[in-house]
Write a protein that holds these residues in place. Structure first.
Motif, PDB file in Angstrom:
ATOM      1  N   THR A  45      41.569  56.554  63.375  1.00  0.00           N
ATOM      2  CA  THR A  45      40.292  56.145  62.700  1.00  0.00           C
ATOM      3  C   THR A  45      40.130  57.461  61.665  1.00  0.00           C
ATOM      4  O   THR A  45      39.750  56.697  60.576  1.00  0.00           O
ATOM      5  CB  THR A  45      39.478  57.551  63.777  1.00  0.00           C
ATOM      6  N   ASP A  46      40.682  58.546  61.283  1.00  0.00           N
ATOM      7  CA  ASP A  46      40.245  58.433  59.970  1.00  0.00           C
ATOM      8  C   ASP A  46      41.175  58.704  58.983  1.00  0.00           C
ATOM      9  O   ASP A  46      40.906  58.792  57.984  1.00  0.00           O
ATOM     10  CB  ASP A  46      40.672  61.187  60.734  1.00  0.00           C
ATOM     11  N   PHE A  47      42.734  57.990  59.532  1.00  0.00           N
ATOM     12  CA  PHE A  47      43.401  58.263  58.219  1.00  0.00           C
ATOM     13  C   PHE A  47      44.620  56.378  58.569  1.00  0.00           C
ATOM     14  O   PHE A  47      45.164  56.480  57.255  1.00  0.00           O
ATOM     15  CB  PHE A  47      44.868  59.335  58.709  1.00  0.00           C
ATOM     16  N   GLY A  48      43.486  55.981  59.179  1.00  0.00           N
ATOM     17  CA  GLY A  48      44.740  54.204  59.186  1.00  0.00           C
ATOM     18  C   GLY A  48      45.702  53.929  59.144  1.00  0.00           C
ATOM     19  O   GLY A  48      46.794  54.974  59.231  1.00  0.00           O
ATOM     20  N   ALA A  49      45.875  53.864  57.462  1.00  0.00           N
ATOM     21  CA  ALA A  49      47.416  53.532  57.421  1.00  0.00           C
ATOM     22  C   ALA A  49      48.171  54.227  56.762  1.00  0.00           C
ATOM     23  O   ALA A  49      49.593  54.313  56.775  1.00  0.00           O
ATOM     24  CB  ALA A  49      47.605  51.863  56.791  1.00  0.00           C
ATOM     25  N   THR A  50      47.383  55.388  56.469  1.00  0.00           N
ATOM     26  CA  THR A  50      48.549  56.230  56.153  1.00  0.00           C
ATOM     27  C   THR A  50      48.717  57.476  56.753  1.00  0.00           C
ATOM     28  O   THR A  50      49.599  58.007  56.459  1.00  0.00           O
ATOM     29  CB  THR A  50      47.850  57.217  55.128  1.00  0.00           C
ATOM     30  N   ALA A  51      48.842  56.946  58.161  1.00  0.00           N
ATOM     31  CA  ALA A  51      49.768  58.237  59.554  1.00  0.00           C
ATOM     32  C   ALA A  51      50.122  57.001  60.128  1.00  0.00           C
ATOM     33  O   ALA A  51      49.827  56.285  60.634  1.00  0.00           O
ATOM     34  CB  ALA A  51      48.463  58.519  59.892  1.00  0.00           C
ATOM     35  N   ASP A  52      51.751  57.802  60.882  1.00  0.00           N
ATOM     36  CA  ASP A  52      52.416  57.076  61.256  1.00  0.00           C
ATOM     37  C   ASP A  52      52.893  57.874  62.515  1.00  0.00           C
ATOM     38  O   ASP A  52      53.596  59.154  62.088  1.00  0.00           O
ATOM     39  CB  ASP A  52      53.956  56.115  60.321  1.00  0.00           C
ATOM     40  N   PHE A  53      52.922  57.102  63.561  1.00  0.00           N
ATOM     41  CA  PHE A  53      52.965  58.714  64.477  1.00  0.00           C
ATOM     42  C   PHE A  53      54.815  58.008  64.893  1.00  0.00           C
ATOM     43  O   PHE A  53      55.217  57.130  64.785  1.00  0.00           O
ATOM     44  CB  PHE A  53      52.476  57.541  66.202  1.00  0.00           C
ATOM     45  N   VAL A  54      55.775  59.217  65.030  1.00  0.00           N
ATOM     46  CA  VAL A  54      56.875  59.827  65.438  1.00  0.00           C
ATOM     47  C   VAL A  54      56.805  59.796  67.003  1.00  0.00           C
ATOM     48  O   VAL A  54      55.538  60.562  67.142  1.00  0.00           O
ATOM     49  CB  VAL A  54      57.953  59.976  64.597  1.00  0.00           C
ATOM     50  N   ASP A  56      57.117  63.148  69.926  1.00  0.00           N
ATOM     51  CA  ASP A  56      57.380  64.894  70.328  1.00  0.00           C
ATOM     52  C   ASP A  56      55.931  65.069  68.820  1.00  0.00           C
ATOM     53  O   ASP A  56      55.704  65.616  69.003  1.00  0.00           O
ATOM     54  CB  ASP A  56      58.401  65.288  69.324  1.00  0.00           C
ATOM     55  N   ASN A  57      54.199  64.371  69.477  1.00  0.00           N
ATOM     56  CA  ASN A  57      53.054  64.839  68.494  1.00  0.00           C
ATOM     57  C   ASN A  57      53.992  64.898  67.495  1.00  0.00           C
ATOM     58  O   ASN A  57      52.519  65.653  66.321  1.00  0.00           O
ATOM     59  CB  ASN A  57      52.817  65.283  69.195  1.00  0.00           C
ATOM     60  N   ARG A  58      54.307  63.961  66.385  1.00  0.00           N
ATOM     61  CA  ARG A  58      53.769  64.109  64.969  1.00  0.00           C
ATOM     62  C   ARG A  58      53.653  63.314  64.139  1.00  0.00           C
ATOM     63  O   ARG A  58      54.415  61.735  65.068  1.00  0.00           O
ATOM     64  CB  ARG A  58      56.141  64.427  64.628  1.00  0.00           C
ATOM     65  N   ILE A  59      53.663  63.463  63.442  1.00  0.00           N
ATOM     66  CA  ILE A  59      53.024  62.662  62.875  1.00  0.00           C
ATOM     67  C   ILE A  59      53.241  62.309  61.054  1.00  0.00           C
ATOM     68  O   ILE A  59      53.322  63.846  60.143  1.00  0.00           O
ATOM     69  CB  ILE A  59      51.577  62.692  62.228  1.00  0.00           C
ATOM     70  N   VAL A  60      53.586  61.691  60.200  1.00  0.00           N
ATOM     71  CA  VAL A  60      54.090  61.200  58.807  1.00  0.00           C
ATOM     72  C   VAL A  60      52.261  60.593  58.707  1.00  0.00           C
ATOM     73  O   VAL A  60      51.950  59.335  58.581  1.00  0.00           O
ATOM     74  CB  VAL A  60      55.333  60.291  58.800  1.00  0.00           C
ATOM     75  N   PHE A  61      51.956  61.702  56.982  1.00  0.00           N
ATOM     76  CA  PHE A  61      51.170  61.334  56.663  1.00  0.00           C
ATOM     77  C   PHE A  61      51.749  60.703  54.959  1.00  0.00           C
ATOM     78  O   PHE A  61      52.327  61.036  54.544  1.00  0.00           O
ATOM     79  CB  PHE A  61      50.371  62.531  55.674  1.00  0.00           C
ATOM     80  N   ASP A  62      51.245  59.940  54.872  1.00  0.00           N
ATOM     81  CA  ASP A  62      51.611  58.716  52.981  1.00  0.00           C
ATOM     82  C   ASP A  62      50.389  60.047  51.850  1.00  0.00           C
ATOM     83  O   ASP A  62      49.573  60.098  52.578  1.00  0.00           O
ATOM     84  CB  ASP A  62      51.186  57.459  52.893  1.00  0.00           C
ATOM     85  N   ILE A  63      51.321  60.482  51.529  1.00  0.00           N
ATOM     86  CA  ILE A  63      50.128  61.652  50.455  1.00  0.00           C
ATOM     87  C   ILE A  63      50.142  61.215  48.966  1.00  0.00           C
ATOM     88  O   ILE A  63      51.646  60.596  48.095  1.00  0.00           O
ATOM     89  CB  ILE A  63      50.049  63.129  50.640  1.00  0.00           C
ATOM     90  N   GLY A  64      49.192  61.245  49.089  1.00  0.00           N
ATOM     91  CA  GLY A  64      49.155  60.999  46.956  1.00  0.00           C
ATOM     92  C   GLY A  64      49.439  58.942  46.728  1.00  0.00           C
ATOM     93  O   GLY A  64      50.422  59.251  45.895  1.00  0.00           O
ATOM     94  N   THR A 101      64.716  64.288  63.281  1.00  0.00           N
ATOM     95  CA  THR A 101      62.910  65.405  63.064  1.00  0.00           C
ATOM     96  C   THR A 101      61.858  66.365  64.013  1.00  0.00           C
ATOM     97  O   THR A 101      61.268  66.477  63.773  1.00  0.00           O
ATOM     98  CB  THR A 101      61.997  63.690  63.664  1.00  0.00           C
ATOM     99  N   ASP A 102      63.265  66.809  64.923  1.00  0.00           N
ATOM    100  CA  ASP A 102      63.449  67.734  65.932  1.00  0.00           C
ATOM    101  C   ASP A 102      63.358  68.838  65.155  1.00  0.00           C
ATOM    102  O   ASP A 102      63.169  70.059  65.459  1.00  0.00           O
ATOM    103  CB  ASP A 102      63.910  67.672  67.490  1.00  0.00           C
ATOM    104  N   THR A 103      64.665  69.087  64.048  1.00  0.00           N
ATOM    105  CA  THR A 103      64.664  69.770  63.198  1.00  0.00           C
ATOM    106  C   THR A 103      64.193  70.326  62.286  1.00  0.00           C
ATOM    107  O   THR A 103      64.431  70.694  60.713  1.00  0.00           O
ATOM    108  CB  THR A 103      65.810  70.281  63.097  1.00  0.00           C
ATOM    109  N   ILE A 104      63.262  69.317  61.474  1.00  0.00           N
ATOM    110  CA  ILE A 104      62.394  68.789  59.996  1.00  0.00           C
ATOM    111  C   ILE A 104      62.053  70.579  59.575  1.00  0.00           C
ATOM    112  O   ILE A 104      61.206  71.195  60.466  1.00  0.00           O
ATOM    113  CB  ILE A 104      61.294  67.624  59.876  1.00  0.00           C
ATOM    114  N   GLY A 105      62.586  70.934  58.625  1.00  0.00           N
ATOM    115  CA  GLY A 105      62.190  71.971  57.900  1.00  0.00           C
ATOM    116  C   GLY A 105      61.095  71.835  56.291  1.00  0.00           C
ATOM    117  O   GLY A 105      61.471  71.113  56.296  1.00  0.00           O
ATOM    118  N   ASN A 106      60.624  73.621  56.215  1.00  0.00           N
ATOM    119  CA  ASN A 106      60.207  72.991  54.964  1.00  0.00           C
ATOM    120  C   ASN A 106      61.154  72.966  54.090  1.00  0.00           C
ATOM    121  O   ASN A 106      62.207  73.711  53.696  1.00  0.00           O
ATOM    122  CB  ASN A 106      59.264  74.304  55.103  1.00  0.00           C
TER     123      ASN A 106
END
Length: 106
Positions: A45-54, A56-64, A101-106
């Motif tokens: 509802t808040d982010f629409g198509a700019t948020a994709d769910f993967v 383990d409750n992970r979300i990929v956001f398209d930014i900028g 995706t389980d080990t994605i870090g900064n």
């Protein structure tokens, strides 16, 4: 109850290297910090198509305008959002191809 985002420092370090990412990341941060997500439907509802769910409750956001990708883990019950990765779209593509995706870090 609003969402707690861990950690703003990660975003600040990224936008210090990528100046044009600062405004969209600050906007994302403000929107999420003020949200009261109960589950994925609220995020959509808040982010629409700019948020994709993967997994383990992970979300990929398209930014900028999709120049950057932000991956977070959301603990809806505890109102916490943990930043797992922030990078350019190209950096994201390299990380994502590993399939770890389980080990994605900064």
């Amino acid at each position: 109850m609003e969402m707690q985002i861990l950690s703003l420092r990660t975003l600040k370090e990224f936008w210090q290297r990528h100046g044009e990412a600062e405004a969209p990341l600050r906007t994302w941060y403000s929107r999420v910090a003020g949200a009261d997500w109960q589950g994925p439907d609220d995020v959509k509802t808040d982010f629409g198509a700019t948020a994709d769910f993967v997994a383990d409750n992970r979300i990929v956001f398209d930014i900028g305008g999709n120049k950057y990708r932000l991956i977070v883990h959301v603990a809806y019950r505890f109102k916490r959002v943990l930043i797992k990765f922030i990078g350019t779209h190209k950096e994201y593509d390299k990380v994502w191809k590993t399939g770890r995706t389980d080990t994605i870090g900064n």
